[in-house]
Every structure is written in structure tokens, then in C-alpha cells.
Design an enzyme around this catalytic site. Structure first.
Site, PDB file in Angstrom:
ATOM      1  CE1 TYR A  61       0.463   1.059   4.565  1.00 18.96           C
ATOM      2  CE2 TYR A  61       0.441  -1.343   4.455  1.00 18.96           C
ATOM      3  CZ  TYR A  61       0.714  -0.174   5.143  1.00 18.96           C
ATOM      4  OH  TYR A  61       1.238  -0.231   6.402  1.00 18.96           O
ATOM      5  CG  HIS A 118       5.228   2.117   2.438  1.00 17.68           C
ATOM      6  ND1 HIS A 118       3.905   1.748   2.553  1.00 17.68           N
ATOM      7  CD2 HIS A 118       5.615   2.486   3.680  1.00 17.68           C
ATOM      8  CE1 HIS A 118       3.514   1.902   3.806  1.00 17.68           C
ATOM      9  NE2 HIS A 118       4.541   2.333   4.510  1.00 17.68           N
TER      10      HIS A 118
END
Length: 327
Positions: free
Chosen positions: A255, A303
Site C-alpha cells: 500500500y 511501500h
């Protein structure tokens, strides 16, 4: 003593004229000094507004932005309900085990404490609203971006990024501070607390940390109370996180990072976006400006740091933002 038409005595008029001349000279020196400071510390970063293609773009958005539709409501409100499909996407971010009904009950309680809608000053046809999005990269060190950051209308900071002791490089003003419970800091009374919630516990935390005190636990220590203005709390819509992950990052990584979501949020609330403090250092480490790096292989975890940085450069090249790379 000679008088002239009710004015001061002549010798006093000479003194008054001298004082006036000295006053004017001091005033002109002050103005000159301010102009030199302005040129040296702030305006040197700017082209004239009419020559800044990233500033207050016209009705015809550049081709790059046509690939992305603006998200209608970036913040949660009592009238902006999360769908169960989006909840199921969001709950996987940090292995949330509770149900959709538990989420809805928690949100309902939260809006008994904080504003029921996230009202923020909007831009208008006759006013260009500028944002400084301040990341925490070590590249801010010795950048001297402080005056330019403070010059913007909105200054967005995030997580534990301090200003005290780093004013020359990062500025002093904060209008919006992005955080989650594990990264929370105390805020001034006129600063918006912008909560990026990754699990139901985060929503419970903001409700209790501003009232009776929070007593839960997480993967890292959490402050039981926080100093912040509950009337200025804004909570990012979990659906906005999904939008950034799928539309902007094409589902790369688990994400998006807090920093990249804050940047995209700025594109939704400001006309002109200036970006500071993003990217790895010269050795490829993703370190912070206030810390001495111990882990020489520090990366971005789940990330997609490299993908996000490439997207920031693309936004800069397409004149959607102005990116200041720092040292």
C-alpha cells in the site's frame, strides 16, 4: 525667537527636518534589507507567477492529469460512508480482524468527538491556494528551504518530523499534520490533525486520546493522550488510500506510504503544490533529516519507494508539482 505661521520655532524646524530625514533613511535601509532577504531567501526559488506553469493551472488540465480523476471526498464524514468492498481492501493493510459492523460503530462514536465533516478553506477563482508538502527525507539537511516552506498557504507535515532546531531547512509553520497513532506528536491549537487510519484501533485512538485516554496496544508504543484541537481533526477516507494505490501506483507494493498519500491529498486540496523532503540519500537509504542512520540498508518496507519517487519526478516533469530535491 522667530515664529512662522504657527509652526515650530525655526531652530526646532531644522531639528525636526533632520529627524525626518534620518527616519526616512532608516526606513529605506529597512526596506532594502527586507528586499535583499526576500530575493535571497524566498523569491529566488520562484519564477514570476505568470511564468510558473505548475501554479493555478487553467481549466484544461495537462495530459498527465487526465489519467487520474479527482477523488470526490478525500476525508470521512457522517455523509461519506465507506463501502464494504473498500473496507475489505483496507482491513488487509494491517491484518484487521474485526468486522465491517465494528468499523461502522467505531466511526459513529468517533464523530461524536470530532467534526462531522472535514471543512477546510477552499481555493477560489481569484485566489491561488499553495501547499508545501514536507516529507522527512535526509535530503532536507542544509537545504535552506525553511523560508520557502513557510511562505505557502498550507504547510503539510507528517509523523514525527520536528521543526525545532531545523527551522532553516524545514521551516516553522504547520497547518496540517498527518499522523497515525504510532507516529503521533502533540500539535499547536491551530493545526489540523490529519489522521491516516490503517486499522479500527486507529479510529478508536483518536477518539479516546482526545478525551478519556487510550489504553490499547499496537506493534509500537502509542501515546494514551495527545495535545491537539479536536475541532480541527480530519480523517482520511480509507477508500482514498485504495484510490492512490490502484490509480496512482498501479497496485505496486502492499500500500502507499504516508508521504505519497499526503502528496496526492495536497493535489486535491490545493491549486499549487510544492514538494520537499522526499527520496533516498546518495547511498540509497531512506533516512530522516533528524536522525543519524544506523541501519545502512534502510528501505521502504511494504511501500514501493522507488515507484513513488519515480512518480513524483514524473509529476514534476509534467509541471503538476514543483519538486525541490534538496541536498
Amino acid at each position: 525667537m522667530t515664529w512662522s505661521c504657527g509652526l515650530l520655532p525655526i531652530h526646532k524646524r531644522h531639528t525636526s527636518k533632520m529627524n525626518s530625514k534620518v527616519g526616512v533613511l532608516i526606513f529605506l535601509l529597512c526596506v532594502t534589507g527586507i528586499c535583499v532577504f526576500w530575493r535571497g531567501d524566498v523569491s529566488s526559488y520562484f519564477a514570476p507567477r505568470e511564468e510558473r506553469p505548475w501554479a493555478c493551472s487553467s481549466e484544461d488540465e495537462p495530459l498527465f492529469m487526465q489519467r487520474f480523476s479527482k477523488f470526490a471526498e478525500p476525508f470521512l464524514s457522517v455523509n461519506n460512508n465507506l463501502s464494504e468492498d473498500n473496507f475489505n481492501w483496507w482491513k488487509r493493510l494491517q491484518a484487521e480482524s474485526r468486522s465491517f459492523n465494528a468499523y461502522k460503530e467505531t466511526v459513529s462514536k468517533m464523530f461524536q468527538m470530532i467534526p462531522t465533516s472535514a471543512e477546510d478553506e477552499a481555493s477560489s477563482p481569484d485566489r491561488c491556494r499553495s501547499c508545501a508538502v514536507v516529507g522527512n527525507s535526509v535530503n532536507l539537511k542544509k537545504s535552506h528551504y525553511g523560508p520557502l516552506i513557510d511562505f505557502q498557504d498550507v504547510v503539510i507535515r507528517m509523523n514525527r518530523g520536528p521543526t525545532k532546531g531545523y527551522e532553516a531547512d524545514v521551516g516553522t509553520r504547520t497547518t496540517h499534520h498527518v499522523m497515525y497513532p504510532e507516529s503521533a506528536v502533540n500539535l499547536e491549537n491551530n493545526t489540523h490533525l490529519v489522521l491516516f487510519a490503517f486499522k479500527i484501533l486507529d479510529l478508536e485512538w483518536v477518539t479516546k486520546a482526545l478525551s478519556t485516554g487510550f489504553s490499547g496496544s499496537s506493534y509500537a508504543p502509542i501515546a494514551s493522550n495527545i495535545k491537539a484541537n479536536k475541532d480541527l481533526v480530519m480523517v482520511l477516507d480509507p477508500a482514498f488510500m485504495r484510490y492512490v494505490h490502484e490509480e496512482w501506483l498501479q497496485k505496486k507494493g502492499v500500500y502507499p506510504s504516508t508521504g505519497f498519500m499526503a502528496l496526492v491529498l495536497a493535489l486535491h486540496i490545493c491549486d499549487e503544490v510544492h514538494v520537499f523532503g522526499y527520496g533516498a540519500d546518495s547511498d540509497g537509504n531512506w533516512s530522516h533529516y533528524w536522525e543519524e542512520l544506523r541501519n545502512k540498508k534502510l528501505k521502504t518496507g511494504g511501500h514501493p519507494g522507488d515507484v513513488e519517487y519515480a512518480k513524483i519526478k514524473e509529476l514534476d516533469q509534467n509541471q503538476i508539482i514543483k519538486f525541490y530535491r534538496g541536498g
